[in-house]
Design a protein around this motif. Structure first.
Motif, PDB file in Angstrom:
ATOM      1  N   GLY A   1       0.810  -1.210   0.000  1.00 44.51           N
ATOM      2  CA  GLY A   1       0.000   0.000   0.000  1.00 44.51           C
ATOM      3  C   GLY A   1       0.841   1.257   0.000  1.00 44.51           C
ATOM      4  O   GLY A   1       2.068   1.224  -0.093  1.00 44.51           O
TER       5      GLY A   1
ATOM      6  N   ALA B   1      -8.421  -3.608   1.887  1.00 49.87           N
ATOM      7  CA  ALA B   1      -8.525  -2.461   2.793  1.00 49.87           C
ATOM      8  C   ALA B   1      -8.211  -1.159   2.081  1.00 49.87           C
ATOM      9  O   ALA B   1      -8.859  -0.133   2.316  1.00 49.87           O
ATOM     10  CB  ALA B   1      -7.576  -2.649   3.979  1.00 49.87           C
ATOM     11  N   GLN B   2      -7.219  -1.202   1.175  1.00 51.16           N
ATOM     12  CA  GLN B   2      -6.870  -0.001   0.420  1.00 51.16           C
ATOM     13  C   GLN B   2      -8.024   0.433  -0.467  1.00 51.16           C
ATOM     14  O   GLN B   2      -8.333   1.625  -0.585  1.00 51.16           O
ATOM     15  CB  GLN B   2      -5.623  -0.260  -0.432  1.00 51.16           C
ATOM     16  CG  GLN B   2      -4.346  -0.454   0.379  1.00 51.16           C
ATOM     17  CD  GLN B   2      -3.891   0.833   1.034  1.00 51.16           C
ATOM     18  OE1 GLN B   2      -4.137   1.918   0.527  1.00 51.16           O
ATOM     19  NE2 GLN B   2      -3.225   0.712   2.176  1.00 51.16           N
TER      20      GLN B   2
ATOM     21  N   SER C   1      -5.608  -3.206   8.091  1.00 55.30           N
ATOM     22  CA  SER C   1      -4.508  -2.989   7.163  1.00 55.30           C
ATOM     23  C   SER C   1      -3.157  -3.077   7.879  1.00 55.30           C
ATOM     24  O   SER C   1      -2.203  -3.661   7.364  1.00 55.30           O
ATOM     25  CB  SER C   1      -4.654  -1.623   6.486  1.00 55.30           C
ATOM     26  OG  SER C   1      -3.574  -1.368   5.623  1.00 55.30           O
TER      27      SER C   1
ATOM     28  N   ASN D   1      -0.446  -5.985   7.067  1.00 52.82           N
ATOM     29  CA  ASN D   1       0.893  -5.591   6.639  1.00 52.82           C
ATOM     30  C   ASN D   1       1.966  -6.264   7.485  1.00 52.82           C
ATOM     31  O   ASN D   1       3.006  -6.696   6.974  1.00 52.82           O
ATOM     32  CB  ASN D   1       1.036  -4.066   6.722  1.00 52.82           C
ATOM     33  CG  ASN D   1       0.999  -3.418   5.360  1.00 52.82           C
ATOM     34  OD1 ASN D   1       1.827  -3.718   4.503  1.00 52.82           O
ATOM     35  ND2 ASN D   1       0.022  -2.543   5.150  1.00 52.82           N
TER      36      ASN D   1
ATOM     37  N   VAL E   1      -4.792  -6.486   2.520  1.00 52.16           N
ATOM     38  CA  VAL E   1      -4.280  -5.118   2.399  1.00 52.16           C
ATOM     39  C   VAL E   1      -4.869  -4.445   1.175  1.00 52.16           C
ATOM     40  O   VAL E   1      -5.303  -3.277   1.232  1.00 52.16           O
ATOM     41  CB  VAL E   1      -2.738  -5.124   2.343  1.00 52.16           C
ATOM     42  CG1 VAL E   1      -2.217  -3.712   2.043  1.00 52.16           C
ATOM     43  CG2 VAL E   1      -2.146  -5.609   3.660  1.00 52.16           C
TER      44      VAL E   1
ATOM     45  N   THR F   1     -10.894  -0.513   9.368  1.00 51.47           N
ATOM     46  CA  THR F   1     -10.160  -0.817   8.138  1.00 51.47           C
ATOM     47  C   THR F   1      -8.680  -0.530   8.301  1.00 51.47           C
ATOM     48  O   THR F   1      -7.820  -1.306   7.846  1.00 51.47           O
ATOM     49  CB  THR F   1     -10.729   0.013   6.971  1.00 51.47           C
ATOM     50  OG1 THR F   1     -12.112  -0.296   6.809  1.00 51.47           O
ATOM     51  CG2 THR F   1      -9.998  -0.287   5.673  1.00 51.47           C
ATOM     52  N   LYS F   2      -8.359   0.565   8.988  1.00 50.86           N
ATOM     53  CA  LYS F   2      -6.954   0.911   9.192  1.00 50.86           C
ATOM     54  C   LYS F   2      -6.265  -0.118  10.077  1.00 50.86           C
ATOM     55  O   LYS F   2      -5.125  -0.520   9.804  1.00 50.86           O
ATOM     56  CB  LYS F   2      -6.850   2.305   9.816  1.00 50.86           C
ATOM     57  CG  LYS F   2      -5.410   2.801   9.947  1.00 50.86           C
ATOM     58  CD  LYS F   2      -5.377   4.239  10.437  1.00 50.86           C
ATOM     59  CE  LYS F   2      -3.928   4.736  10.536  1.00 50.86           C
ATOM     60  NZ  LYS F   2      -3.865   6.145  10.988  1.00 50.86           N
TER      61      LYS F   2
END
Length: 704
Positions: A464, A575-576, A591, A595, A572, A587-588
């Motif tokens: 991302g 989520a992006q 992610s 990651n 990821v 969502t963050k």
């Protein structure tokens, strides 16, 4: 009140601080409900129990106010003003209502033609006027005195807290200087215990509640409460045979209220009376007695605020000079009267509290004589019991510099200082019995810190557009998740070694991160780790995916790593795509977690790229265990620094709980600190030692 009583006994604080029962809007509302009977102007109390229930409610109110007094010290100026005004309105209303009932005779109603005697005045041939005076003296006057005690205490608390705060800051500088003199040596357990003891003494003696509990006004309120309780006990004994004489509209609830509030009065008197004796015990000495007998002497902090207001300027609504002169003169006159009244009332409180001191001194003299006589026959036994403690306390450095006192020329009794030290030592010893055993087993596998650098390669970048830094807790959770995905490993081994050990370790890792890594970016990663660990530990899932899929039994360790990596990549990307134009905390966090999984699994795949299909799950499990144990060991080397930080806080109301947490943490982690003490740490600053990325950079340069 009972909860505060049990809290004080459990923590050996016999001055019983107010933790659960404090003065606020909710408390005043509940008190208004509890003191319903004296506020009732409409219902005539025909029966003896009906009449005495009202008197019992007044005694209960005395007990409540005496118990609540130390809680004033936990408030700032605005809270003090609002709560004192609210309490004053309620108490004055209660006084007025009781006075009306005394004047109208509702409390003394009786029927002359009745065969049943229902009036105290009728039974004892007391005249109506004398009865009014007696009831006013035993109900209204003490309540008014307690209200004045609240006001006078509030005026002194603000200035007293400022004095104690300045002395605390001076002692804090002294403690830091003493701690710096011990460098460059690393802090061992003994030095940490000494440091915790220093701050424990500062927190205990400098506690605003402790200061208020030992004050003259609190002692006077304890005496008033005790006298009221004695009268209530006398009334109950006198009227016990009339317990069934209730004929008011309240019916059967009157004797129930009477009994319950009598129990409340008995239990509630313990704390105010104990505070009075605790104040004597803490400061009792010949010097203190002589000074306390000088009741005419009023310390400056009682009137300092009033003097400041007297000499301060106030904004005038009018520009006329004559108007300003009149207002200024009125202000000076009113405040001068208030200062005189404050001094007179403090002297009165000293006189009230001096009376029982003579009885206490006589009791102590008798007790000392008894101990002296007993010591003549049991000298050897006394030496064997008492000397070890004396020796232990004698080995400590001079701790008087850490004792905080409002008055410069006064000092705590020696036994008080010993009692404070004994309490912190008891807490540490008690915590030492709660060592994290599973965590210790996990740390025993670590032989160094080499694996801290190997678990995440710098050549693997985050997916991302945003680059996330490493975090102690998230790295541990991710590595543990991978270990739990290995289906060929015995579940018992995974549960005992990793899940329980990591679960215990994350408690202390969280303390390290909250104390030393509190930046916004780090907090986000730590929250993601906490959320993910609940899902992994409780539900055996990783971001909604079940761990140890039955199909994974056919996979080698390398294939499992590839499966987790691919799943992380897809999450990821998902989520992006979801977060475009939308700010979503969940969502963050997903992610960040994905990651972390991608970077760690990709690092492992790169390190085993030549024989990925031959890598067994057992070999990977051993490697993961080493990484987890090394990361935990590296992180927990920061525990001494965390303990030092927890000893000190700028918020005065939290100092006791903060030092208590530091002592608890020191006791629980004694073995961990001793184990890690023998290892060679990187030559990094304390701030850099708290960062996993700083560790990895140092280890990479060292082993390059």
């Amino acid at each position: 009140m009972v909860a505060d009583l049990l809290h004080g006994l459990r923590n050996r604080k016999l001055w019983f601080p107010c933790k659960y029962f404090t003065l606020n809007a909710a408390t005043i509302t509940v008190i208004a409900i509890a003191i319903k009977l004296p506020m009732d102007l409409n219902n005539i109390m025909y029966g003896i129990v009906d009449q005495e229930a009202k008197l019992g409610s007044m005694s209960f109110m005395f007990t409540i106010m005496a118990n609540l007094l130390p809680s004033l010290a936990t408030m700032d100026s605005k809270e003090l003003v609002s709560n004192i005004i609210a309490l004053g309105v309620f108490v004055i209303t209660l006084i007025v209502n009781v006075s009306i009932q005394i004047h109208t005779g509702i409390l003394f109603y009786f029927e002359e033609n009745s065969n049943v005697v229902v009036s105290v005045a009728y039974r004892y041939s007391i005249g109506p006027v004398l009865m009014c005076v007696i009831y006013a003296s035993i109900s209204v006057v003490p309540l008014l005195m307690l209200l004045i005690i609240y006001v006078c205490s509030s005026l002194a608390i603000v200035k007293s807290k400022q004095i104690l705060e300045s002395k605390y800051q001076a002692a804090h500088v002294t403690a830091l200087r003493d701690q710096e003199l011990q460098q460059p040596e690393r802090l061992n357990v003994e030095k940490l215990k000494q440091h915790v003891s220093n701050y424990w003494i500062m927190a205990e003696t400098g506690s605003p509640q402790f200061m208020t509990a030992c004050s003259t006004t609190t002692s006077a309120s304890g005496v008033i409460c005790a006298l009221s309780t004695g009268l209530q006990i006398f009334v109950v004994i006198l009227n016990f045979k009339f317990l069934r004489d209730y004929r008011s509209d309240y019916k059967w609830s009157t004797p129930l209220i009477f009994i319950i509030q009598f129990i409340g009065v008995i239990l509630g008197t313990i704390a105010p009376l104990a505070r009075f004796f605790a104040a004597l015990r803490f400061k009792l000495s010949a010097k203190w007695i002589w000074k306390h007998l000088k009741v005419y002497k009023v310390e400056s902090y009682w009137t300092r605020n009033l003097y400041d207001w007297k000499h301060s300027s106030i904004p005038f609504p009018s520009n006329g000079r004559k108007c300003k002169v009149v207002i200024q003169h009125m202000k000076v006159l009113i405040l001068s009267i208030c200062i005189g009244f404050q001094k007179a009332f403090v002297v009165s409180c000293k006189m009230i509290s001096v009376i029982p001191i003579f009885f206490v001194i006589c009791a102590l003299c008798c007790l000392r004589c008894w101990k002296w006589l007993k010591g003549l026959f049991h000298a050897s036994h006394v030496e064997s019991v008492e000397n070890p403690e004396e020796t232990q306390l004698g080995e400590d450095e001079d701790l008087s510099q850490y004792v905080l006192q409002l008055e410069e020329d006064m000092e705590f009794a020696e036994r008080t200082l010993k009692g404070i030290l004994k309490s912190v030592n008891h807490l540490i010893r008690k915590a030492e019995k709660q060592q994290p055993k599973n965590l210790m087993k996990l740390l025993a596998e670590s032989r160094g810190f080499e694996e801290v650098e190997k678990f995440d390669s710098r050549h693997v970048l985050s997916l991302g557009s945003e680059e996330y830094r490493n975090c102690w807790s998230l790295s541990l959770v991710t590595l543990t998740t991978i270990a739990m995905s290995l289906s060929n490993i015995q579940k018992k081994l995974v549960d005992c070694l990793l899940i329980r050990g990591v679960s215990e370790g994350l408690v202390y890792v969280k303390l390290v991160e909250e104390s030393l890594n509190a930046t916004d970016d780090q907090v986000w990663i730590q929250k993601a780790a906490q959320t993910l660990w609940v899902e992994v530990e409780v539900y055996n899932k990783w971001l909604g995916n079940k761990l140890q899929n039955p199909d994974s039994q056919l996979h080698t360790a390398g294939r499992i790593l590839q499966l987790l990596r691919d799943k992380a990549m897809s999450m990821v990307m998902e989520a992006q795509g979801t977060s475009i134009g939308v700010s979503n905390d969940n969502t963050k966090r997903r992610s960040i977690s994905a990651n972390s999984m991608y970077r760690i699994t990709e690092t492992m795949l790169l390190s085993y790229h030549t024989n990925i299909d031959e890598l067994s799950q057992e070999e990977l499990f051993v490697q993961l265990s080493l990484m987890i144990s090394d990361i935990l060991a590296a992180c927990l080397t920061n525990l001494p620094h965390v303990i030092l930080m927890k000893c000190h806080t700028s918020v005065v109301e939290r100092r006791e709980s903060s030092v208590h947490a530091a002592a608890q943490l020191l006791g629980e982690t004694t073995q961990i600190i001793n184990t890690l003490q023998e290892r060679e740490l990187p030559s990094l600053s304390p701030a850099d030692l708290a960062s996993i990325d700083k560790w990895r950079a140092y280890l990479k340069d060292r082993y390059a």
